[in-house]
Design a protein around this motif. Structure first.
Motif, PDB file in Angstrom:
ATOM      1  N   LEU A 144      -1.484   6.132 -15.473  1.00 31.48           N
ATOM      2  CA  LEU A 144      -1.668   7.306 -14.635  1.00 31.48           C
ATOM      3  C   LEU A 144      -0.697   8.393 -15.061  1.00 31.48           C
ATOM      4  CD1 LEU A 144      -2.031   5.938 -10.963  1.00 31.48           C
ATOM      5  CD2 LEU A 144      -3.848   6.562 -12.576  1.00 31.48           C
ATOM      6  N   PRO A 145      -1.040   9.654 -14.836  1.00 30.22           N
ATOM      7  CA  PRO A 145      -0.114  10.734 -15.175  1.00 30.22           C
ATOM      8  C   PRO A 145       1.105  10.701 -14.256  1.00 30.22           C
ATOM      9  CG  PRO A 145      -2.043  11.589 -14.034  1.00 30.22           C
ATOM     10  CD  PRO A 145      -2.336  10.161 -14.343  1.00 30.22           C
ATOM     11  N   GLU A 146       2.180  11.286 -14.741  1.00 27.97           N
ATOM     12  CA  GLU A 146       3.448  11.236 -14.018  1.00 27.97           C
ATOM     13  C   GLU A 146       3.353  11.861 -12.628  1.00 27.97           C
ATOM     14  OE1 GLU A 146       7.820  13.036 -14.822  1.00 27.97           O
ATOM     15  OE2 GLU A 146       6.976  11.834 -16.463  1.00 27.97           O
ATOM     16  N   ALA A 147       2.543  12.881 -12.475  1.00 24.59           N
ATOM     17  CA  ALA A 147       2.431  13.520 -11.165  1.00 24.59           C
ATOM     18  C   ALA A 147       1.888  12.551 -10.123  1.00 24.59           C
ATOM     19  CB  ALA A 147       1.532  14.754 -11.258  1.00 24.59           C
ATOM     20  N   ARG A 148       0.923  11.728 -10.505  1.00 26.12           N
ATOM     21  CA  ARG A 148       0.379  10.749  -9.557  1.00 26.12           C
ATOM     22  C   ARG A 148       1.386   9.634  -9.288  1.00 26.12           C
ATOM     23  NH1 ARG A 148      -5.671   9.108 -11.102  1.00 26.12           N
ATOM     24  NH2 ARG A 148      -5.368   7.779  -9.263  1.00 26.12           N
ATOM     25  N   LEU A 149       2.148   9.236 -10.299  1.00 22.27           N
ATOM     26  CA  LEU A 149       3.189   8.233 -10.074  1.00 22.27           C
ATOM     27  C   LEU A 149       4.247   8.766  -9.113  1.00 22.27           C
ATOM     28  CD1 LEU A 149       3.688   6.849 -13.697  1.00 22.27           C
ATOM     29  CD2 LEU A 149       2.266   5.902 -11.862  1.00 22.27           C
ATOM     30  N   THR A 150       4.586  10.034  -9.256  1.00 24.50           N
ATOM     31  CA  THR A 150       5.558  10.646  -8.343  1.00 24.50           C
ATOM     32  C   THR A 150       5.022  10.676  -6.925  1.00 24.50           C
ATOM     33  OG1 THR A 150       6.446  11.998 -10.149  1.00 24.50           O
ATOM     34  CG2 THR A 150       6.939  12.708  -7.898  1.00 24.50           C
ATOM     35  N   ALA A 151       3.742  10.962  -6.772  1.00 27.37           N
ATOM     36  CA  ALA A 151       3.143  10.967  -5.443  1.00 27.37           C
ATOM     37  C   ALA A 151       3.140   9.564  -4.841  1.00 27.37           C
ATOM     38  CB  ALA A 151       1.725  11.520  -5.510  1.00 27.37           C
TER      39      ALA A 151
ATOM     40  N   GLU B 127      -3.758   4.519  -5.429  1.00 28.55           N
ATOM     41  CA  GLU B 127      -3.522   5.095  -4.103  1.00 28.55           C
ATOM     42  C   GLU B 127      -4.206   4.277  -3.004  1.00 28.55           C
ATOM     43  OE1 GLU B 127      -3.066   8.434  -7.083  1.00 28.55           O
ATOM     44  OE2 GLU B 127      -4.513   6.820  -6.750  1.00 28.55           O
ATOM     45  N   ALA B 128      -5.448   3.858  -3.252  1.00 29.81           N
ATOM     46  CA  ALA B 128      -6.168   3.059  -2.263  1.00 29.81           C
ATOM     47  C   ALA B 128      -5.505   1.699  -2.075  1.00 29.81           C
ATOM     48  CB  ALA B 128      -7.625   2.882  -2.686  1.00 29.81           C
ATOM     49  N   HIS B 129      -5.048   1.093  -3.173  1.00 27.64           N
ATOM     50  CA  HIS B 129      -4.374  -0.201  -3.073  1.00 27.64           C
ATOM     51  C   HIS B 129      -3.039  -0.062  -2.351  1.00 27.64           C
ATOM     52  CE1 HIS B 129      -7.518  -1.789  -5.446  1.00 27.64           C
ATOM     53  NE2 HIS B 129      -7.049  -1.460  -6.631  1.00 27.64           N
ATOM     54  N   LEU B 130      -2.381   1.067  -2.526  1.00 32.75           N
ATOM     55  CA  LEU B 130      -1.123   1.290  -1.821  1.00 32.75           C
ATOM     56  C   LEU B 130      -1.363   1.347  -0.312  1.00 32.75           C
ATOM     57  CD1 LEU B 130       1.885   1.902  -1.739  1.00 32.75           C
ATOM     58  CD2 LEU B 130       1.355   4.301  -2.188  1.00 32.75           C
ATOM     59  N   ASP B 131      -2.451   1.971   0.108  1.00 28.74           N
ATOM     60  CA  ASP B 131      -2.787   2.002   1.533  1.00 28.74           C
ATOM     61  C   ASP B 131      -2.856   0.588   2.103  1.00 28.74           C
ATOM     62  OD1 ASP B 131      -2.982   4.769   1.608  1.00 28.74           O
ATOM     63  OD2 ASP B 131      -5.167   4.784   1.321  1.00 28.74           O
ATOM     64  N   VAL B 132      -3.544  -0.290   1.385  1.00 29.29           N
ATOM     65  CA  VAL B 132      -3.716  -1.670   1.848  1.00 29.29           C
ATOM     66  C   VAL B 132      -2.375  -2.380   1.903  1.00 29.29           C
ATOM     67  CG1 VAL B 132      -4.824  -3.889   1.357  1.00 29.29           C
ATOM     68  CG2 VAL B 132      -6.067  -1.756   0.931  1.00 29.29           C
ATOM     69  N   ALA B 133      -1.555  -2.186   0.879  1.00 31.55           N
ATOM     70  CA  ALA B 133      -0.260  -2.861   0.818  1.00 31.55           C
ATOM     71  C   ALA B 133       0.653  -2.434   1.957  1.00 31.55           C
ATOM     72  CB  ALA B 133       0.407  -2.595  -0.521  1.00 31.55           C
ATOM     73  N   LEU B 134       0.706  -1.146   2.212  1.00 28.54           N
ATOM     74  CA  LEU B 134       1.557  -0.653   3.299  1.00 28.54           C
ATOM     75  C   LEU B 134       1.070  -1.162   4.647  1.00 28.54           C
ATOM     76  CD1 LEU B 134       2.197   3.010   2.112  1.00 28.54           C
ATOM     77  CD2 LEU B 134       3.768   1.064   1.970  1.00 28.54           C
ATOM     78  N   GLU B 135      -0.244  -1.197   4.830  1.00 31.53           N
ATOM     79  CA  GLU B 135      -0.811  -1.723   6.079  1.00 31.53           C
ATOM     80  C   GLU B 135      -0.479  -3.197   6.253  1.00 31.53           C
ATOM     81  OE1 GLU B 135      -2.846  -1.933   9.658  1.00 31.53           O
ATOM     82  OE2 GLU B 135      -2.275  -0.154   8.493  1.00 31.53           O
ATOM     83  N   ALA B 136      -0.386  -3.934   5.135  1.00 34.90           N
ATOM     84  CA  ALA B 136      -0.065  -5.365   5.180  1.00 34.90           C
ATOM     85  C   ALA B 136       1.416  -5.625   5.420  1.00 34.90           C
ATOM     86  CB  ALA B 136      -0.503  -6.031   3.879  1.00 34.90           C
ATOM     87  N   GLY B 137       2.222  -4.573   5.360  1.00 37.65           N
ATOM     88  CA  GLY B 137       3.652  -4.732   5.582  1.00 37.65           C
ATOM     89  C   GLY B 137       4.465  -4.920   4.322  1.00 37.65           C
ATOM     90  N   VAL B 138       3.833  -4.769   3.149  1.00 36.08           N
ATOM     91  CA  VAL B 138       4.567  -4.872   1.886  1.00 36.08           C
ATOM     92  C   VAL B 138       5.393  -3.600   1.704  1.00 36.08           C
ATOM     93  CG1 VAL B 138       4.367  -5.123  -0.615  1.00 36.08           C
ATOM     94  CG2 VAL B 138       2.751  -6.311   0.901  1.00 36.08           C
ATOM     95  N   ARG B 139       6.669  -3.763   1.374  1.00 32.60           N
ATOM     96  CA  ARG B 139       7.540  -2.598   1.237  1.00 32.60           C
ATOM     97  C   ARG B 139       8.264  -2.543  -0.110  1.00 32.60           C
ATOM     98  NH1 ARG B 139       4.679  -1.298   4.528  1.00 32.60           N
ATOM     99  NH2 ARG B 139       5.054  -0.266   6.537  1.00 32.60           N
TER     100      ARG B 139
ATOM    101  N   ASP C 100      -0.754  -4.864 -17.364  1.00 37.68           N
ATOM    102  CA  ASP C 100       0.358  -3.997 -17.752  1.00 37.68           C
ATOM    103  C   ASP C 100       0.014  -2.509 -17.792  1.00 37.68           C
ATOM    104  OD1 ASP C 100       2.214  -5.999 -17.813  1.00 37.68           O
ATOM    105  OD2 ASP C 100       2.167  -6.291 -19.972  1.00 37.68           O
ATOM    106  N   ARG C 101      -0.948  -2.087 -16.954  1.00 32.60           N
ATOM    107  CA  ARG C 101      -1.257  -0.673 -16.791  1.00 32.60           C
ATOM    108  C   ARG C 101      -1.425  -0.380 -15.302  1.00 32.60           C
ATOM    109  NH1 ARG C 101      -3.121   2.179 -21.191  1.00 32.60           N
ATOM    110  NH2 ARG C 101      -4.208   3.622 -19.806  1.00 32.60           N
ATOM    111  N   THR C 102      -0.938   0.754 -14.849  1.00 27.13           N
ATOM    112  CA  THR C 102      -1.180   1.173 -13.477  1.00 27.13           C
ATOM    113  C   THR C 102      -2.671   1.482 -13.318  1.00 27.13           C
ATOM    114  OG1 THR C 102       1.033   2.100 -13.328  1.00 27.13           O
ATOM    115  CG2 THR C 102      -0.548   2.809 -11.684  1.00 27.13           C
ATOM    116  N   VAL C 103      -3.262   0.971 -12.244  1.00 26.78           N
ATOM    117  CA  VAL C 103      -4.714   1.075 -12.081  1.00 26.78           C
ATOM    118  C   VAL C 103      -5.114   2.434 -11.513  1.00 26.78           C
ATOM    119  CG1 VAL C 103      -5.032  -1.409 -11.833  1.00 26.78           C
ATOM    120  CG2 VAL C 103      -4.605  -0.019  -9.800  1.00 26.78           C
ATOM    121  N   GLU C 104      -6.324   2.831 -11.806  1.00 31.10           N
ATOM    122  CA  GLU C 104      -6.839   4.116 -11.351  1.00 31.10           C
ATOM    123  C   GLU C 104      -6.903   4.187  -9.829  1.00 31.10           C
ATOM    124  OE1 GLU C 104      -8.203   7.875 -11.172  1.00 31.10           O
ATOM    125  OE2 GLU C 104      -7.533   6.850 -13.011  1.00 31.10           O
ATOM    126  N   GLU C 105      -7.144   3.040  -9.196  1.00 28.71           N
ATOM    127  CA  GLU C 105      -7.293   2.996  -7.736  1.00 28.71           C
ATOM    128  C   GLU C 105      -5.960   2.762  -7.032  1.00 28.71           C
ATOM    129  OE1 GLU C 105      -8.477   0.728  -9.826  1.00 28.71           O
ATOM    130  OE2 GLU C 105     -10.612   1.164 -10.094  1.00 28.71           O
TER     131      GLU C 105
END
Length: 234
Positions: free
Chosen positions: A39-46, A18-30, A11-16
């Motif tokens: 994580l701070p709000e600025a990173r969540l917005t990114a 951004e890297a996990h998002l790269d993998v998910a997008l490459e896998a076709g998860v949308r 129940d917490r957004t992980v520090e990594e």
């Protein structure tokens, strides 16, 4: 796809994230989400910007237990610009906050407490809560913590999905293909997985997060999901 990959652990957004998002997008998860904790709000917005840029749908799930934090989370969801707000239990107070914003809102039915969140109460009370929440203006569906409930899980999913006539997402502790098949058969619109994929718990033929996501997507396809229509998220 009805699979929502959460960039979260316990129940917490992980520090990594951004890297996990790269993998998910490459896998076709949308369909991809995060919590408003970790994580701070600025990173969540990114993160949201990258998900949107890939043509995806972004979710924020609320796990706050007190009223002030839950309302603050709803306002943060609006600032970040996510597509769907999951969780929280104060539907009567949050729905007016997000009304007219274009944000989809899916609160938790039943009595939810603890971190990680646990669903408490008899099935009858959970179903009654689901019906009440689904009847509120501004509530587009429900976020059901089915496998964090100690009663008959599949029966609960079926009762809630059958009672509300709106999309039901099953969240929390989905760790194997049999659960995906069961929630599909019970009438759920979709499901979230975060910790199980990040920790390599889901049965998979290939290692790492990419192998986990591939296995989950295969299980989703094998389950034969037939979803309730939801314009803009199909």
């Amino acid at each position: 796809m009805p699979f929502i990959f959460m960039l979260t652990r316990n129940d917490r957004t992980v520090e990594e994230a951004e890297a996990h998002l790269d993998v998910a997008l490459e896998a076709g998860v949308r369909h991809i989400g995060f919590k408003d904790v970790g994580l701070p709000e600025a990173r969540l917005t990114a993160l949201r910007d990258r998900i949107a840029g890939a043509g995806g749908t972004c979710y924020l799930e609320v796990v706050s237990e007190d009223r002030e934090s839950e309302i603050a989370s709803a306002r943060a969801a609006l600032r970040i610009g996510v597509d769907v707000l999951l969780g929280g239990t104060r539907g009567r107070e949050v729905a007016p906050i997000v009304a007219g914003s274009g944000l989809r809102y899916m609160p938790f039915p039943g009595r939810v407490a603890g971190i990680p969140s646990v669903l408490h109460g008899p099935a009858e009370a959970i179903v009654a809560s689901a019906v009440e929440l689904a009847g509120l203006d501004g509530v587009d569906g429900l976020d059901l913590l089915a496998w964090r409930y100690t009663g008959e899980v599949e029966a609960l999913i079926a009762r809630v999905a059958g009672a509300v006539g709106k999309p039901v997402v099953v969240a929390g502790s989905v760790v194997k293909p049999a659960q995906i098949a069961a929630l599909c058969s019970a009438g759920a619109w979709g499901f979230t997985i975060g910790t199980a994929a990040l920790d390599g718990v889901f049965p998979a033929r290939a290692p790492g997060l990419a192998g986990q996501l591939a296995a989950i997507l295969a299980a989703e396809e094998a389950a034969g999901f037939s979803r309730l229509g939801w314009p803009g998220l199909d």
